[in-house]
Design a protein around this motif. Structure first.
Motif, mmCIF file in Angstrom:
data_model
loop_
_atom_site.group_PDB
_atom_site.id
_atom_site.type_symbol
_atom_site.label_atom_id
_atom_site.label_comp_id
_atom_site.label_asym_id
_atom_site.label_seq_id
_atom_site.Cartn_x
_atom_site.Cartn_y
_atom_site.Cartn_z
ATOM 1 N N ILE A 42 0.860 -1.174 0.000
ATOM 2 C CA ILE A 42 0.000 0.000 0.000
ATOM 3 C C ILE A 42 0.901 1.231 0.000
ATOM 4 O O ILE A 42 1.662 1.445 0.942
ATOM 5 N N ALA A 43 0.807 2.048 -1.047
ATOM 6 C CA ALA A 43 1.583 3.276 -1.131
ATOM 7 C C ALA A 43 0.669 4.453 -0.821
ATOM 8 O O ALA A 43 -0.387 4.602 -1.431
ATOM 9 N N VAL A 44 1.069 5.262 0.158
ATOM 10 C CA VAL A 44 0.340 6.480 0.499
ATOM 11 C C VAL A 44 1.218 7.639 0.034
ATOM 12 O O VAL A 44 2.267 7.904 0.630
ATOM 13 N N PRO A 45 0.822 8.323 -1.049
ATOM 14 C CA PRO A 45 1.667 9.376 -1.615
ATOM 15 C C PRO A 45 2.019 10.454 -0.584
ATOM 16 O O PRO A 45 1.168 10.919 0.163
ATOM 17 N N LEU A 49 5.250 3.740 2.290
ATOM 18 C CA LEU A 49 4.838 2.471 1.702
ATOM 19 C C LEU A 49 4.741 1.408 2.787
ATOM 20 O O LEU A 49 5.695 1.177 3.535
ATOM 21 N N PHE A 50 3.559 0.790 2.905
ATOM 22 C CA PHE A 50 3.363 -0.354 3.779
ATOM 23 C C PHE A 50 3.570 -1.594 2.924
ATOM 24 O O PHE A 50 2.919 -1.753 1.898
ATOM 25 N N PHE A 79 7.424 -0.618 6.915
ATOM 26 C CA PHE A 79 7.013 0.705 6.460
ATOM 27 C C PHE A 79 8.243 1.445 5.985
ATOM 28 O O PHE A 79 9.250 1.516 6.690
ATOM 29 N N LYS A 80 8.163 1.977 4.779
ATOM 30 C CA LYS A 80 9.266 2.758 4.225
ATOM 31 C C LYS A 80 8.761 4.183 4.016
ATOM 32 O O LYS A 80 7.785 4.411 3.310
ATOM 33 N N THR A 81 9.421 5.127 4.652
ATOM 34 C CA THR A 81 9.025 6.523 4.573
ATOM 35 C C THR A 81 9.314 7.079 3.182
ATOM 36 O O THR A 81 10.353 6.794 2.591
#
Length: 94
Positions: A42-45, A49-50, A79-81
């Protein structure tokens, strides 16, 4: 920050009621849980990124007894910031 404070801030930011914000947060968490359970990222712009990852089976040694232990495989969530968030955090520290 607790859940009540988060709901208040989001409510003020987007102009929705507390119940609508609660439904929004619950829906977002459910989507993230369901997608990650299916091994989808799941990428949250602008946030990050989860990403679920499967850890393989491995052998470890118990530190006090020295006995070898088989650790079963498991799925972890990482989780990658995002670069935007990293820069914003860096700017607030300076």
């Amino acid at each position: 920050m607790d859940n009540k404070s988060l709901k208040k801030i989001i409510s003020d930011e987007i102009g929705k009621t507390g119940n609508e914000v609660d439904l929004l947060i619950t829906g977002l968490i459910n989507v993230i849980k369901d997608r990650c359970a299916d091994m989808d990222s799941i990428a949250v712009p602008g946030f990050g990124l989860f990403e679920p990852r499967k850890r393989l089976e491995r052998v470890n040694v118990h530190p006090s007894t020295g006995k070898r232990i088989l650790i079963p495989p498991k799925i972890t969530l990482t989780f990658k910031t995002s670069a935007v968030m990293k820069q914003r955090l860096k700017d607030t520290n300076e």
